[in-house]
Scaffold this motif. Structure first.
Motif, mmCIF file in Angstrom:
data_model
loop_
_atom_site.group_PDB
_atom_site.id
_atom_site.type_symbol
_atom_site.label_atom_id
_atom_site.label_comp_id
_atom_site.label_asym_id
_atom_site.label_seq_id
_atom_site.Cartn_x
_atom_site.Cartn_y
_atom_site.Cartn_z
ATOM 1 N N LEU A 1 0.836 -1.200 0.000
ATOM 2 C CA LEU A 1 0.000 0.000 0.000
ATOM 3 C C LEU A 1 0.875 1.257 0.000
ATOM 4 C CD1 LEU A 1 -3.056 0.348 0.157
ATOM 5 C CD2 LEU A 1 -2.769 0.759 2.587
ATOM 6 N N PRO A 2 0.539 2.212 -0.868
ATOM 7 C CA PRO A 2 1.305 3.459 -0.950
ATOM 8 C C PRO A 2 1.275 4.217 0.369
ATOM 9 C CG PRO A 2 -0.767 3.628 -2.169
ATOM 10 C CD PRO A 2 -0.576 2.185 -1.808
ATOM 11 N N ALA A 3 2.413 4.716 0.751
ATOM 12 C CA ALA A 3 2.497 5.461 2.007
ATOM 13 C C ALA A 3 1.611 6.691 1.939
ATOM 14 C CB ALA A 3 3.950 5.853 2.234
ATOM 15 N N GLY A 4 0.960 6.972 3.037
ATOM 16 C CA GLY A 4 0.104 8.148 3.058
ATOM 17 C C GLY A 4 -1.316 7.842 2.636
ATOM 18 N N SER A 5 -1.562 6.598 2.275
ATOM 19 C CA SER A 5 -2.910 6.221 1.869
ATOM 20 C C SER A 5 -3.872 6.345 3.039
ATOM 21 C CB SER A 5 -2.892 4.787 1.365
ATOM 22 O OG SER A 5 -4.190 4.389 1.039
ATOM 23 N N GLN A 6 -5.052 6.820 2.749
ATOM 24 C CA GLN A 6 -6.044 6.993 3.821
ATOM 25 C C GLN A 6 -6.905 5.752 3.963
ATOM 26 O OE1 GLN A 6 -8.234 10.614 2.910
ATOM 27 N NE2 GLN A 6 -6.504 11.296 1.711
ATOM 28 N N LEU A 7 -6.540 4.731 3.236
ATOM 29 C CA LEU A 7 -7.323 3.498 3.254
ATOM 30 C C LEU A 7 -7.355 2.854 4.640
ATOM 31 C CD1 LEU A 7 -8.669 2.123 0.818
ATOM 32 C CD2 LEU A 7 -6.865 0.444 0.956
ATOM 33 N N PRO A 8 -8.551 2.470 5.083
ATOM 34 C CA PRO A 8 -8.695 1.814 6.393
ATOM 35 C C PRO A 8 -8.265 0.363 6.344
ATOM 36 C CG PRO A 8 -10.826 1.966 5.327
ATOM 37 C CD PRO A 8 -9.845 2.695 4.435
ATOM 38 N N TRP A 9 -7.012 0.126 6.032
ATOM 39 C CA TRP A 9 -6.484 -1.230 5.918
ATOM 40 C C TRP A 9 -6.616 -2.012 7.217
ATOM 41 C CZ3 TRP A 9 -2.701 -2.121 9.452
ATOM 42 C CH2 TRP A 9 -2.096 -0.998 10.015
ATOM 43 N N PHE A 10 -6.676 -1.292 8.311
ATOM 44 C CA PHE A 10 -6.777 -1.962 9.612
ATOM 45 C C PHE A 10 -8.128 -2.621 9.825
ATOM 46 C CE2 PHE A 10 -9.290 1.577 10.971
ATOM 47 C CZ PHE A 10 -8.728 2.677 10.318
ATOM 48 N N ARG A 11 -9.084 -2.361 8.910
ATOM 49 C CA ARG A 11 -10.392 -3.003 9.053
ATOM 50 C C ARG A 11 -10.420 -4.321 8.308
ATOM 51 N NH1 ARG A 11 -13.715 2.433 7.714
ATOM 52 N NH2 ARG A 11 -13.237 3.545 9.620
ATOM 53 N N VAL A 12 -9.299 -4.720 7.793
ATOM 54 C CA VAL A 12 -9.228 -5.977 7.040
ATOM 55 C C VAL A 12 -8.464 -7.028 7.835
ATOM 56 C CG1 VAL A 12 -8.563 -7.022 4.879
ATOM 57 C CG2 VAL A 12 -9.187 -4.606 4.942
ATOM 58 N N ILE A 13 -9.118 -8.159 8.065
ATOM 59 C CA ILE A 13 -8.499 -9.248 8.827
ATOM 60 C C ILE A 13 -8.715 -10.570 8.095
ATOM 61 C CG2 ILE A 13 -8.853 -8.061 10.989
ATOM 62 C CD1 ILE A 13 -11.329 -9.655 11.404
ATOM 63 N N ASN A 14 -8.183 -11.648 8.603
ATOM 64 C CA ASN A 14 -8.345 -12.931 7.912
ATOM 65 C C ASN A 14 -9.646 -13.635 8.322
ATOM 66 O OD1 ASN A 14 -7.979 -14.225 10.352
ATOM 67 N ND2 ASN A 14 -5.783 -14.433 10.043
ATOM 68 N N ALA A 15 -9.908 -14.749 7.670
ATOM 69 C CA ALA A 15 -11.169 -15.465 7.871
ATOM 70 C C ALA A 15 -11.330 -16.009 9.274
ATOM 71 C CB ALA A 15 -11.257 -16.597 6.856
ATOM 72 N N LYS A 16 -10.262 -16.097 10.012
ATOM 73 C CA LYS A 16 -10.336 -16.603 11.377
ATOM 74 C C LYS A 16 -10.736 -15.491 12.339
ATOM 75 C CE LYS A 16 -8.399 -20.583 10.182
ATOM 76 N NZ LYS A 16 -8.046 -20.199 8.801
ATOM 77 N N GLY A 17 -10.906 -14.308 11.781
ATOM 78 C CA GLY A 17 -11.259 -13.172 12.627
ATOM 79 C C GLY A 17 -10.042 -12.687 13.377
ATOM 80 N N ARG A 18 -8.905 -12.863 12.760
ATOM 81 C CA ARG A 18 -7.668 -12.501 13.438
ATOM 82 C C ARG A 18 -6.737 -11.695 12.536
ATOM 83 N NH1 ARG A 18 -3.451 -15.875 16.825
ATOM 84 N NH2 ARG A 18 -5.082 -16.672 18.083
ATOM 85 N N ILE A 19 -5.931 -10.861 13.141
ATOM 86 C CA ILE A 19 -5.003 -10.037 12.366
ATOM 87 C C ILE A 19 -3.819 -10.898 11.927
ATOM 88 C CG2 ILE A 19 -3.482 -8.054 12.454
ATOM 89 C CD1 ILE A 19 -5.359 -6.847 14.545
ATOM 90 N N SER A 20 -3.528 -10.850 10.654
ATOM 91 C CA SER A 20 -2.434 -11.663 10.127
ATOM 92 C C SER A 20 -1.074 -11.012 10.278
ATOM 93 C CB SER A 20 -2.677 -11.951 8.646
ATOM 94 O OG SER A 20 -3.790 -12.803 8.503
ATOM 95 N N LEU A 21 -1.071 -9.787 10.681
ATOM 96 C CA LEU A 21 0.201 -9.095 10.851
ATOM 97 C C LEU A 21 0.887 -9.548 12.135
ATOM 98 C CD1 LEU A 21 -0.850 -5.546 9.758
ATOM 99 C CD2 LEU A 21 0.776 -7.058 8.649
ATOM 100 N N SER A 22 2.038 -8.997 12.392
ATOM 101 C CA SER A 22 2.757 -9.367 13.606
ATOM 102 C C SER A 22 3.674 -8.221 14.033
ATOM 103 C CB SER A 22 3.589 -10.615 13.335
ATOM 104 O OG SER A 22 4.488 -10.353 12.285
ATOM 105 N N GLY A 23 4.200 -8.341 15.207
ATOM 106 C CA GLY A 23 5.118 -7.323 15.710
ATOM 107 C C GLY A 23 4.482 -5.956 15.859
ATOM 108 N N ALA A 24 5.213 -4.946 15.458
ATOM 109 C CA ALA A 24 4.743 -3.569 15.606
ATOM 110 C C ALA A 24 3.482 -3.307 14.791
ATOM 111 C CB ALA A 24 5.854 -2.622 15.187
#
Length: 104
Positions: A50-73
């Motif tokens: 995703l391009p830096a500075g994007s206003q997209l609410p990417w944080f509202r996207v999670i995986n099918a398990k209802g869990r965040i696929s990211l890690s760390g910070a």
DNA sequence: TGAATGACAAATT
DNA sequence: TAATTTGCCATTC
């Protein structure tokens, strides 16, 4: 280019931008709504680059398990954003899909 | 141009 | 029930 139409990725952006505040959606659903069922992985790839500075609410996207696929910070960052919208998120990034999942 | 990658998902063992 | 494997397909190098 208008082949896979607006680059599937633009459709994904529009779809994610349509997610109402206080709700979440899983990658598979985003892909389906964007017109490309089965392309759940691409949704993740697109968000990763995703391009830096994007206003997209990417944080509202999670995986099918209802869990965040990211890690760390990034994981912590996303949890923070979601909680700021009133969504209950466990320390591991687990969310109650039953209550917060957006079905469009 | 081609090969590799990946913030997933569903099926199978 | 949990862990592992296979399938998917646009984007990136």
């Amino acid at each position: 280019m208008a082949s896979t139409q607006r680059s599937f990725r633009e459709s994904v952006w529009l779809t994610i931008a349509s997610i109402p505040s206080g709700r979440v959606a899983c990658y598979g659903d985003i892909a389906r709504m964007a017109g490309m069922p089965g392309a759940a992985r691409q949704v993740g790839s697109i968000l990763r680059k995703l391009p830096a500075g994007s206003q997209l609410p990417w944080f509202r996207v999670i995986n099918a398990k209802g869990r965040i696929s990211l890690s760390g910070a990034d994981l912590t960052r996303q949890i923070k954003k979601l909680q700021a919208e009133g969504i209950e998120v466990s320390a591991d990034g687990q969310i109650s899909l039953k209550e917060y999942r957006w079905e469009g």
